[in-house]
Design a protein around this motif. Sequence first.
Motif, mmCIF file in Angstrom:
data_model
loop_
_atom_site.group_PDB
_atom_site.id
_atom_site.type_symbol
_atom_site.label_atom_id
_atom_site.label_comp_id
_atom_site.label_asym_id
_atom_site.label_seq_id
_atom_site.Cartn_x
_atom_site.Cartn_y
_atom_site.Cartn_z
ATOM 1 N N ALA A 137 0.821 -1.234 -0.020
ATOM 2 C CA ALA A 137 -0.111 0.046 0.054
ATOM 3 C C ALA A 137 0.748 1.352 0.037
ATOM 4 N N VAL A 138 0.221 2.411 0.010
ATOM 5 C CA VAL A 138 0.927 3.631 0.097
ATOM 6 C C VAL A 138 0.719 3.961 1.586
ATOM 7 N N TYR A 139 1.568 4.357 2.552
ATOM 8 C CA TYR A 139 1.627 4.595 3.657
ATOM 9 C C TYR A 139 1.777 6.027 3.943
ATOM 10 N N PHE A 140 0.808 6.729 4.738
ATOM 11 C CA PHE A 140 0.771 7.989 5.090
ATOM 12 C C PHE A 140 0.959 8.273 6.662
ATOM 13 N N CYS A 141 1.490 9.370 6.693
ATOM 14 C CA CYS A 141 1.738 9.711 8.321
ATOM 15 C C CYS A 141 0.674 10.880 8.506
ATOM 16 N N TYR A 142 0.115 10.696 9.656
ATOM 17 C CA TYR A 142 -0.935 11.857 10.070
ATOM 18 C C TYR A 142 -0.592 12.311 11.532
ATOM 19 N N GLY A 143 -0.883 13.431 11.606
ATOM 20 C CA GLY A 143 -0.653 14.271 12.902
ATOM 21 C C GLY A 143 -1.909 15.100 13.423
ATOM 22 N N ASP A 144 -2.242 14.926 14.676
ATOM 23 C CA ASP A 144 -3.413 15.741 14.935
ATOM 24 C C ASP A 144 -3.122 16.066 16.518
ATOM 25 N N HIS A 145 -4.101 16.609 17.273
ATOM 26 C CA HIS A 145 -3.806 17.011 18.507
ATOM 27 C C HIS A 145 -4.350 16.041 19.460
ATOM 28 N N SER A 146 -4.884 14.979 19.021
ATOM 29 C CA SER A 146 -5.254 13.982 20.152
ATOM 30 C C SER A 146 -5.155 12.469 19.431
ATOM 31 N N LEU A 147 -4.994 11.515 20.317
ATOM 32 C CA LEU A 147 -5.063 10.063 19.740
ATOM 33 C C LEU A 147 -6.610 9.818 19.280
ATOM 34 N N VAL A 148 -7.698 10.452 19.793
ATOM 35 C CA VAL A 148 -8.782 10.146 19.408
ATOM 36 C C VAL A 148 -9.000 10.961 17.725
ATOM 37 N N ARG A 149 -8.540 11.972 17.689
ATOM 38 C CA ARG A 149 -8.630 12.694 16.459
ATOM 39 C C ARG A 149 -7.697 12.213 15.244
ATOM 40 N N VAL A 150 -6.594 11.416 15.854
ATOM 41 C CA VAL A 150 -5.754 10.737 14.795
ATOM 42 C C VAL A 150 -6.441 9.573 14.441
ATOM 43 N N MET A 151 -7.201 8.754 15.176
ATOM 44 C CA MET A 151 -8.158 7.524 14.521
ATOM 45 C C MET A 151 -9.208 8.061 14.117
ATOM 46 N N SER A 152 -9.806 9.234 14.318
ATOM 47 C CA SER A 152 -10.883 9.567 13.023
ATOM 48 C C SER A 152 -10.359 10.990 12.468
ATOM 49 N N PRO A 153 -9.600 10.908 11.547
ATOM 50 C CA PRO A 153 -8.800 12.074 10.904
ATOM 51 C C PRO A 153 -9.686 13.346 10.313
ATOM 52 N N SER A 154 -9.493 14.401 10.578
ATOM 53 C CA SER A 154 -10.416 15.521 10.210
ATOM 54 C C SER A 154 -9.688 17.020 10.629
ATOM 55 N N GLY A 155 -8.851 17.302 9.650
ATOM 56 C CA GLY A 155 -8.592 18.765 9.900
ATOM 57 C C GLY A 155 -7.089 18.669 10.504
ATOM 58 N N GLY A 156 -6.564 17.506 10.512
ATOM 59 C CA GLY A 156 -5.251 17.382 11.033
ATOM 60 C C GLY A 156 -4.187 17.341 9.748
ATOM 61 N N TYR A 157 -2.883 16.841 9.753
ATOM 62 C CA TYR A 157 -2.020 17.076 8.643
ATOM 63 C C TYR A 157 -1.556 15.594 8.267
ATOM 64 N N TRP A 158 -1.456 15.661 6.765
ATOM 65 C CA TRP A 158 -0.953 14.316 6.241
ATOM 66 C C TRP A 158 0.335 14.589 5.538
ATOM 67 N N GLY A 159 1.155 13.373 5.525
ATOM 68 C CA GLY A 159 2.403 13.557 4.722
ATOM 69 C C GLY A 159 2.001 13.211 3.214
ATOM 70 N N GLN A 160 3.019 13.011 2.534
ATOM 71 C CA GLN A 160 2.814 12.914 0.820
ATOM 72 C C GLN A 160 2.538 11.226 0.621
ATOM 73 N N GLY A 161 3.003 10.516 1.561
ATOM 74 C CA GLY A 161 2.878 9.100 1.338
ATOM 75 C C GLY A 161 4.323 8.271 0.792
ATOM 76 N N THR A 162 4.464 6.957 1.270
ATOM 77 C CA THR A 162 5.611 6.432 0.599
ATOM 78 C C THR A 162 5.133 4.747 0.428
ATOM 79 N N GLN A 163 5.581 4.465 -0.794
ATOM 80 C CA GLN A 163 5.030 3.248 -1.400
ATOM 81 C C GLN A 163 5.737 2.125 -0.646
ATOM 82 N N VAL A 164 4.875 1.209 -0.101
ATOM 83 C CA VAL A 164 5.518 -0.042 0.318
ATOM 84 C C VAL A 164 4.954 -1.323 -0.519
ATOM 85 N N THR A 165 5.769 -2.100 -1.033
ATOM 86 C CA THR A 165 5.374 -3.045 -1.899
ATOM 87 C C THR A 165 5.991 -4.228 -1.566
ATOM 88 N N VAL A 166 5.166 -5.568 -0.986
ATOM 89 C CA VAL A 166 5.736 -6.771 -0.444
ATOM 90 C C VAL A 166 5.433 -7.756 -1.721
#
Length: 130
Positions: free
Chosen positions: A99-128
């Motif tokens: 998959a493409v793996y994305f990093c995400y940051g937000d103000h709380s763990l609850v908000r990371v688990m339901s992302p909205s309004g936080g910050y995303w990285g551009q993604g990195t491809q992982v192929t197995v």
Amino acid sequence: QVKLVESGGGLVQPGGSLRLSCVASEVFFTAYAMGWYRQVRGKSRELVAAISADGVSPNPSGFSTKYADSVKGRFTISRDDAKNTVYLQMNSLKPEDTAVYFCYGDHSLVRVMSPSGGYWGQGTQVTVSS
């Protein structure tokens, strides 16, 4: 504006390992909960792992972590606040982890688990694949 930059993706054989890194530009990184998501083309993004900010959890480590059932026991999320970096250590990789793996940051763990309004990285491809 927080900038997140992932690295560490690539091609690996089944059973192999990779470590993904996500570096944040934000000086207040230590206050953010962080997560790793992945996405396969044509499917929605899914949470892989998440970690709270330091000191939030009563756990001895000071962190709370969450994992998708599909990666429990194989993947480990960690963070180094001195380096503004969150990691995802992936062991015993399977073709279905591709998959493409994305990093995400937000103000709380609850908000990371339901992302909205936080910050995303551009993604990195992982192929197995063999």
